[in-house]
Write an enzyme that holds these catalytic residues in place. Structure first.
Site, PDB file in Angstrom:
ATOM      1  CD1 TRP A 170       0.754  -0.319   3.100  1.00 52.04           C
ATOM      2  CD2 TRP A 170      -0.854   1.172   3.534  1.00 52.04           C
ATOM      3  NE1 TRP A 170       0.984   0.159   4.366  1.00 52.04           N
ATOM      4  CE2 TRP A 170       0.014   1.072   4.661  1.00 52.04           C
ATOM      5  CE3 TRP A 170      -1.936   2.042   3.586  1.00 52.04           C
ATOM      6  CZ2 TRP A 170      -0.179   1.830   5.818  1.00 52.04           C
ATOM      7  CZ3 TRP A 170      -2.118   2.792   4.743  1.00 52.04           C
ATOM      8  CH2 TRP A 170      -1.245   2.684   5.837  1.00 52.04           C
ATOM      9  CG  ASP A 171       4.787   0.784   1.535  1.00 57.71           C
ATOM     10  OD1 ASP A 171       3.844   0.102   1.982  1.00 57.71           O
ATOM     11  OD2 ASP A 171       5.932   0.712   1.996  1.00 57.71           O
ATOM     12  CD  GLU A 192       1.926  -3.683   8.895  1.00 61.30           C
ATOM     13  OE1 GLU A 192       3.131  -3.658   9.235  1.00 61.30           O
ATOM     14  OE2 GLU A 192       1.558  -3.633   7.709  1.00 61.30           O
ATOM     15  CE  LYS A 240       5.631  -1.885  11.262  1.00 61.66           C
ATOM     16  NZ  LYS A 240       5.492  -3.042  10.351  1.00 61.66           N
ATOM     17  CD  GLN A 241       2.463   1.340   9.746  1.00 62.75           C
ATOM     18  OE1 GLN A 241       3.506   1.708   9.262  1.00 62.75           O
ATOM     19  NE2 GLN A 241       1.759   0.362   9.224  1.00 62.75           N
TER      20      GLN A 241
END
Length: 779
Positions: free
Chosen positions: A352-353, A495, A608-609
């Site tokens: 998806w980056d 994640e 995580k993000q």
């Protein structure tokens, strides 16, 4: 690393390395990597050292080593390889004394230069300069130039050729192949990938100059998967210079523009092309390359930052450089890997980056390339359909990791060690991280509204948006007791939480996807009946539309609590809260897993993000500024930014919230993921998505550029460290130049038109014919 070596016209254009240590080779190899989108070369030295990682990749040439492994970009033959002996002693920077050393990547010219003064163990001294580039003008070409100037009379022996013994960390993806010498000078090696059957044809040829062209004594040699020349007894008088040029080409049977029907025809075509390349010579090839790179990047999309710390200017140029060298703009069957073409990390796969972090750069600066990247997703629909079918769903369920068009899901099943059990950790993303499907739909929608490319929508866009929505409509699970549809057992963008129910990002974007599909089905029926009938045959629009309308208002969307916090999923807010201070201040990402395994992390309020926060970035018009702030204050302290994707997102959101200094700090931290002082962060390759995120932090954050509901918004708010920001953006087929200071913003249409352009500047609609200037308003 040294970022201050540029002067004059090259100020803030050079990234340099002023020391040589073999334990830090990976940093320079990735940061200095060269490429043109067709291929990428990790910037190893010509001579070999321990700890090096010699990688050469050609985009789209995926191969699978064994049935129990996933496909990956194969590490192709090493054509940079050159070994030197000076007066009988091997040139080796771990021996003798390095008197001066500097290696520099010139971002402006996309050239790597290494300058060394070396005293060999016998006391002799040599000045050596190594230059190389991967041509942006001629996609198959690599050129090297080496100059050697001894301080005493010297002799050179050189071994140089094509080394096909390369592996992907031990895995050999190529058959032995054939080798041959042509015209007594042109080395040829042909290899074929073991599973995908792609032919690679490599050629190399040398030139020697010493006042005039010379032909040293040489002998051609072949070994297993190698062909090379041994040149000997090349005499170099004291203080005179010997120049060695090496021209190499790579062609494959996967090349989009290749018409050869057989391996022999491909090899013949490549040989003739290499003859033409050598005839052009280094200087002509380099001039063509510099011009092509400038036209693609620097003249087309110049970004100027006037800052108290001009590292910021270098950082955005570094990001633009790597975005250019990693992107396969030449072929819509290919996309961008998570490490670009700079290393083996993530096997060259697309995540998806690409859509969420990298594609906006191209959508706003080079829509032709953006469209090509989106066409890749359309062309890979068969793999998305197969994955949906295998999981019992309808429509297009895009793989979490993608490679070649028909590969389908290629996420590895097993990953890092579990610190508690000692077993390999299962990677669940390929099974249940499903938001990528709506991410792709969002990217296609965003592209259309920024560019106005109706042809894309007619050919690909409508179908992508409806087919992805069709998956979500089948993926929903009915909760009888709550009288609603839910999405359970998923991994969201955070994640560190697996097998969660009703991840807010997933549910909201799935709902958005279905809502847009309803709008477009109605539009097609009303305005494009022929296209409607064509898609009706493929997607059964009548039944699909009925399903869309049935589920839309019944999809569960987590709601904001009284304190303004939107639950990340059904259980996140009930999990244990621990002191995360040492992990927030960590030197290396992932330090949390020195103390916990993933199962334990799953029960802690730690992310995580960006998860909820990236939802509020993408679908920003659904949430008020107050709600964004409440969620920032709750989730940011719990977010470790262990993914390189996270810092830039938070930087943009900090700009939205009016905290420019925090936004600037996060921008700097994002910029230092690859460019910073940590010499181990980039060993597996550069962080492709972070580089796209750096552009977003500058343009969408500090530049205040957004597209919401099809409208362009521009609200620049510069950090204190910056005095000025200038940048262009593409909008609806034209280019707008934006100039922002702390006092005012000016928007100029590069090609003035009698047709008015309506945009919002600081929330107020403005009509522009040529140029508009506004005072800066506080947010």
């Amino acid at each position: 690393m040294n970022y201050t070596t540029g002067t004059g016209d090259l100020q803030h254009w050079l990234v340099s390395e002023d020391g040589f240590r073999t334990e830090w080779l990976g940093k320079g190899e990735a940061v200095f990597s060269l490429g043109n989108g067709y291929m990428g070369l990790r910037s190893v030295t010509e001579e070999h050292y321990a700890n090096e990682k010699r990688n050469s990749f050609v985009a789209g040439t995926f191969n699978k080593f064994a049935e129990n492994e996933v496909t990956e970009l194969p590490n192709a033959a090493d054509i940079l390889w050159m070994e030197f002996k000076l007066n009988g002693i091997r040139f080796d920077l771990t021996q003798g004394t390095i008197l001066t050393y500097r290696r520099t990547l010139n971002l402006k010219k996309a050239e790597l230069v290494r300058e060394v003064t070396w005293q060999s163990p016998d006391g002799n001294v040599y000045d050596l300069t190594f230059r190389r580039f991967v041509s942006m003008a001629h996609l198959h070409v690599i050129a090297q130039r080496v100059t050697i100037t001894p301080k005493q009379d010297s002799t050179l022996s050189l071994t140089s050729g094509i080394n096909g013994q390369m592996t992907n960390s031990g895995v050999q993806h190529f058959l032995e192949g054939t080798k041959r010498l042509y015209d007594g000078r042109f080395m040829q090696q042909i290899q074929t990938t073991t599973e995908s059957g792609i032919d690679f044809v490599f050629h190399s040829v040398h030139r020697f100059h010493q006042r005039e062209s010379i032909e040293p004594m040489s002998i051609i040699k072949m070994d297993r998967r190698q062909i090379f020349f041994d040149y000997s007894d090349v005499r170099i008088p004291a203080n005179e210079t010997l120049t060695i040029e090496k021209y190499s080409t790579i062609f494959t049977s996967r090349d989009h523009d290749m018409t050869a029907d057989t391996t022999e025809e491909l090899a013949s075509f490549a040989l003739n092309a290499t003859r033409e390349v050598e005839a052009k010579g280094y200087d002509r090839l380099f001039a063509d390359h510099v011009q092509a790179f400038d036209e693609l990047v620097w003249s087309r999309t110049p970004i100027t930052i006037r800052s108290k710390d001009m590292f910021d200017q270098l950082a955005i140029r570094f990001a633009q450089y790597h975005l250019a060298v990693m992107t396969p703009k030449h072929d819509n069957r290919m996309n961008i890997g998570a490490k670009g073409l700079s290393g083996e990390g993530y096997k060259g796969h697309t995540f998806w980056d690409s859509e969420i972090f990298i594609l906006p750069y191209y959508t706003y600066t080079n829509p032709t390339i953006a469209r090509s990247l989106l066409e890749y997703r359309y062309l890979s629909l068969p793999g998305a359909h197969r994955k949906a079918n295998e999981n019992g769903y309808d429509g297009a369920m895009f793989p979490w990791e993608s490679a070649w068009l028909d590969d389908g899901e290629v996420t590895p099943i097993w990953g890092a060690a579990d610190i508690v059990t000692g077993e390999a950790t299962k990677i669940w993303s390929g099974f249940i991280e499903q938001h990528i499907t709506s991410d792709i739909a969002f990217a296609a929608w965003q592209y259309y509204h920024v560019t106005g490319d109706q042809d894309f929508m007619d050919r690909y866009g409508y179908e992508l948006l409806i087919d992805t929505a069709k998956f979500w409509a089948s993926r929903l699970e009915w909760n009888e007791s709550e009288n609603r549809y839910e999405i359970n057992q998923v991994v969201g963008p955070d994640e560190y939480k697996e097998h969660v129910n009703n991840n807010a990002f997933t549910n909201y974007t799935a709902h958005w996807n279905i809502q847009k599909a309803i709008e477009y089905v109605e539009l097609l029926r009303r305005e494009k009946p022929e296209l409607y009938e064509r898609l009706n045959e493929k997607l059964d629009l009548q039944a699909t539309e009925t399903r869309f309308h049935h589920v839309l208002d019944l999809i569960y969307l987590p709601q904001v609590r009284e304190d303004g916090v939107l639950p990340q999923d059904d259980t996140y807010l009930q999990k244990e809260i621990i002191d995360l201070t040492k992990y927030k201040n960590q030197e290396n990402v992932g330090s949390l897993f020195y103390d916990y395994n993933l199962e334990q992390v799953n029960e802690i309020q730690v992310s995580k993000q960006a998860d909820v926060m990236i939802l509020m970035y993408l679908l920003e018009d659904l949430f008020s500024a107050e709600i964004k702030r409440s969620n920032w204050e709750y989730y940011e302290p719990k977010t470790l930014h262990d993914s390189s994707l996270s810092l830039s997102t938070h930087s943009v959101l900090a700009s939205d919230l009016g905290d420019q200094e925090l936004a600037y700090d996060l921008f700097r931290r994002a910029s230092e993921i690859d460019l910073g002082p940590n010499m181990k962060t980039s060993d597996a390759g550069i962080h492709a998505a972070s580089l796209g995120g750096i552009w977003q932090a500058v343009i969408n954050g500090f530049g205040g550029v957004r597209m919401t509901s099809g409208n362009l918004l521009i609200s620049p708010m510069l950090p204190k460290a910056w005095d000025e920001l200038r940048f262009p953006i593409a909008w609806k087929g034209e280019t707008l130049d934006i100039w922002a200071t702390h006092d005012q913003v000016t928007v100029t249409r590069r090609s003035p038109s009698t047709k008015p352009l309506v945009i919002e500047v600081y929330g107020e609609k403005q009509t522009i014919l040529d140029t508009f200037t506004s005072e800066v308003l506080s947010v």
